[in-house]
Structure formats: C-alpha cells, structure tokens
Design an enzyme around this catalytic site. Structure first.
Site, mmCIF file in Angstrom:
data_model
loop_
_atom_site.group_PDB
_atom_site.id
_atom_site.type_symbol
_atom_site.label_atom_id
_atom_site.label_comp_id
_atom_site.label_asym_id
_atom_site.label_seq_id
_atom_site.Cartn_x
_atom_site.Cartn_y
_atom_site.Cartn_z
ATOM 1 N N ILE A 14 18.499 -12.813 -16.894
ATOM 2 C CA ILE A 14 19.457 -12.801 -15.781
ATOM 3 C C ILE A 14 18.919 -11.996 -14.605
ATOM 4 O O ILE A 14 18.974 -12.445 -13.452
ATOM 5 C CB ILE A 14 20.821 -12.249 -16.259
ATOM 6 C CG1 ILE A 14 21.457 -13.217 -17.264
ATOM 7 C CG2 ILE A 14 21.760 -12.010 -15.077
ATOM 8 C CD1 ILE A 14 22.756 -12.723 -17.879
ATOM 9 N N CYS A 126 29.242 -15.605 -17.756
ATOM 10 C CA CYS A 126 28.831 -16.924 -17.258
ATOM 11 C C CYS A 126 29.897 -17.966 -17.588
ATOM 12 O O CYS A 126 30.234 -18.818 -16.762
ATOM 13 C CB CYS A 126 27.466 -17.320 -17.811
ATOM 14 S SG CYS A 126 27.385 -17.406 -19.624
ATOM 15 N N ALA A 159 19.361 -17.649 -23.819
ATOM 16 C CA ALA A 159 20.085 -16.404 -24.128
ATOM 17 C C ALA A 159 19.090 -15.306 -24.452
ATOM 18 O O ALA A 159 18.436 -15.325 -25.494
ATOM 19 C CB ALA A 159 21.026 -16.637 -25.295
ATOM 20 N N GLY A 160 18.967 -14.346 -23.557
ATOM 21 C CA GLY A 160 18.075 -13.219 -23.776
ATOM 22 C C GLY A 160 18.736 -12.145 -24.643
ATOM 23 O O GLY A 160 19.846 -12.323 -25.156
ATOM 24 N N THR A 163 22.288 -10.994 -23.456
ATOM 25 C CA THR A 163 23.353 -11.955 -23.778
ATOM 26 C C THR A 163 23.716 -11.875 -25.247
ATOM 27 O O THR A 163 24.893 -11.851 -25.628
ATOM 28 C CB THR A 163 22.888 -13.379 -23.428
ATOM 29 O OG1 THR A 163 22.619 -13.443 -22.020
ATOM 30 C CG2 THR A 163 23.957 -14.407 -23.775
ATOM 31 N N ARG A 164 22.714 -11.803 -26.124
ATOM 32 C CA ARG A 164 22.971 -11.751 -27.572
ATOM 33 C C ARG A 164 23.653 -10.449 -27.966
ATOM 34 O O ARG A 164 24.504 -10.425 -28.861
ATOM 35 C CB ARG A 164 21.654 -11.943 -28.333
ATOM 36 C CG ARG A 164 21.069 -13.336 -28.141
ATOM 37 C CD ARG A 164 19.650 -13.456 -28.668
ATOM 38 N NE ARG A 164 19.062 -14.720 -28.253
ATOM 39 C CZ ARG A 164 19.180 -15.864 -28.903
ATOM 40 N NH1 ARG A 164 19.878 -15.883 -30.031
ATOM 41 N NH2 ARG A 164 18.626 -16.970 -28.462
ATOM 42 N N ASN A 166 25.782 -8.977 -26.232
ATOM 43 C CA ASN A 166 27.118 -8.929 -25.615
ATOM 44 C C ASN A 166 28.044 -10.053 -26.079
ATOM 45 O O ASN A 166 29.002 -10.383 -25.402
ATOM 46 C CB ASN A 166 26.988 -9.011 -24.081
ATOM 47 C CG ASN A 166 26.535 -7.707 -23.489
ATOM 48 O OD1 ASN A 166 27.031 -6.649 -23.860
ATOM 49 N ND2 ASN A 166 25.599 -7.764 -22.552
ATOM 50 N N ASN A 268 23.649 -21.365 -17.312
ATOM 51 C CA ASN A 268 24.381 -20.121 -17.542
ATOM 52 C C ASN A 268 23.794 -18.967 -16.740
ATOM 53 O O ASN A 268 24.509 -18.005 -16.424
ATOM 54 C CB ASN A 268 24.399 -19.782 -19.036
ATOM 55 C CG ASN A 268 23.025 -19.852 -19.684
ATOM 56 O OD1 ASN A 268 22.358 -20.882 -19.586
ATOM 57 N ND2 ASN A 268 22.620 -18.792 -20.347
#
Length: 294
Positions: A14, A126, A159-160, A163-164, A166, A268
C-alpha cells in the site's frame, strides 16, 4: 507552484503504490519514504525514483519534524495507535490507511468536506471504500433497510503483511463504518483472500435486506455515486445489480487497479491509495487558499 511536502510511513504494497501515485500529483511531493527494511521492494522502488528513504520509521520524522506537512500511515492499526499522538504533537495532518479508527473515518465521496477540519483522517479499509458508497446510495432510497452485509474478495497476491496482520481489524472497522455512514441497524463485513491463479480482480458483494425494494430508484442512486467515485478511482464499476430476490437486494462492485506497483488485479490498493491522494490534495488545495494552517 511549490508542492506540499508529504511523508509515507510503511513501505509495503500500500505504501509503495501510494508513493507512485503521489509522484504524478501536481501539488504533492513525497520528501520521505520511511519504514524498517532498506532491502524491501518498496524501498528499492523509492530509491530508483530518487525519493529520500529511511529505516527509522516514525523516528525519521521526529528527528526532522519540519520536513513535511502531511504524513500518510500505511503500517498497521496497532502501529498507528502509537504514531497518532506523536504526529498530533508534531502538528502534522495524519492520513491513516490502516483500520485503526483513531481519526475521523472518511469516505471521500460522502464526507470529504467534514474531514478537512480534522488533523487525523482514517480511510476505514479497502472494502469499506468500495462498498460503503453503494450502501449509502441504497439507504438514500430505503432508509428503512434492516441489514447490510459486505463480502470483499481480493487476490491473495495483493495482500501484504500489513493487510494480513489487520484481518480482524478489517472486519470490525468495515462493519462499524457501514453502521456509521448509513445508519442501518445491523451490518457485517467479511474479507476473502483468494489464492486463485491467475489472480482475481478485487470484487465486493453488497447484500441489503429490504422489504419491497425499489430497484429503479436504487439503480439511479447507485449510478450517481459510482460516477462520483470514478473521478478519483477510475477502475471502480458496478458489475451486477441492483437485483432483488424477495427481500434481498444484491449489488456487485469490481475495482481494476492502475497497475502502479502491483498488477491491475490489485484494485484493493487503488481504492484506498486513490482516496488517500484525493484527500491529501484537498488538504493542499485548502492550504493554498489559506484555509488550512499546514
């Protein structure tokens, strides 16, 4: 015209996608890209772009607090809870891309003007940026709606780590934001990380429980708000609906990314980084007009 200096904390997917979009802005300039790993892909891209980098995270801003007016936080919800009071003390405008809920929640197409008086703006998630405009349009036609559910599906490759980390915060914050922006009594949010190959586009399904739905009026309200979102997220579009099966109304949204850092399936990233740039440029334009003391 002198550009407004900004910094980005967080050098993952992101943060890096955001950096590339800021490079195209006529009124924003990224003067610092800071995280923890100088060998990350994001740091390497920033170095190639000639953007100053640091592995000292927020400490790089504390040590040089005059370097920027606006700080984007693309780390994690937990990290932003630590960063927020520091940025407030330094007098920075914080634009938070994590689901921390520390600042005022912002969906630009709905409440941008209300957020420009805040020093900390939260971009929800997102999935929230994609689905809440549709939920808001539905509620304009049917304020008596009893329940809204959102299912966001994104490519696992997009998904970095942030993201994982959160996922729980994503579901809670998106659900809370649906309640906050629409006034519906009950809401739920779900996210799916789809490992399919080739990777799938970002896809969001919005379900609404409505007695005697007025499809024609909802279609007009949804088309109106989609046109407004497309002004800052070009790849945002309706793929299905609204359609009704009894009292259940379904709308499907797809977001095709610009392919700035990751391929175009990563809508996203675009839905939230485009929103972040849109808000920052609005802060900068207000500063130019002399209405915000950045």
């Amino acid at each position: 015209m002198k550009k407004t200096p900004v910094a980005i904390i967080g050098t993952g997917n992101i943060g890096t996608d955001l950096l590339i979009k800021i490079q195209r802005s006529s009124i924003l300039e990224c003067v610092l890209f800071t995280g923890r790993r100088l060998d990350s892909r994001g740091m390497q891209r920033a170095r190639l772009l000639g953007v100053p980098i640091s592995d000292q995270s927020i400490k790089a801003i504390q040590r040089n607090h005059n370097i920027c007016d606006i700080v984007f936080d693309a780390t994690s919800a937990k990290a932003h809870q630590y960063h927020a009071p520091i940025l407030k003390k330094l007098g920075k405008i914080a634009i938070d891309l994590t689901p921390s809920k520390v600042g005022k929640m912002c969906i630009p197409v709905i409440n941008m003007n209300q957020c420009l008086d805040e020093n900390n703006v939260n971009l929800v998630t997102c999935g929230g940026q994609a689905a809440i405009p549709i939920a808001h349009a539905i509620m304009r036609v049917h304020p008596e709606t009893e329940y809204i559910e959102v299912v966001a599906s994104i490519a696992s490759k997009s998904a970095g780590l942030g993201t994982r980390d959160n996922i729980d915060e994503f579901t809670q914050t998106t659900g809370d934001a649906i309640l906050n922006f629409t006034g519906v009594p009950r809401a739920k949010a779900i996210i799916i990380l789809n490992p399919a190959e080739p990777p799938v586009l970002m896809h969001n399904t919005i379900y609404a429980q409505i007695t005697k739905p007025k499809i024609k009026k909802m279609t007009a309200a949804i088309n109106d708000i989609v046109n407004k979102v497309q002004k800052y997220v070009p790849g945002y579009k309706v793929t299905v609906g609204p359609v009704a099966e009894g009292n259940r109304v379904t709308v499907m949204i797809e977001v095709v990314g610009l392919g700035d850092f990751l391929p175009k399936y990563s809508g996203n990233l675009d839905i939230i980084t485009c929103a972040a740039v849109n808000i920052a440029e609005s802060f900068a334009q207000k500063k130019i007009r002399g209405k915000v003391p950045l």
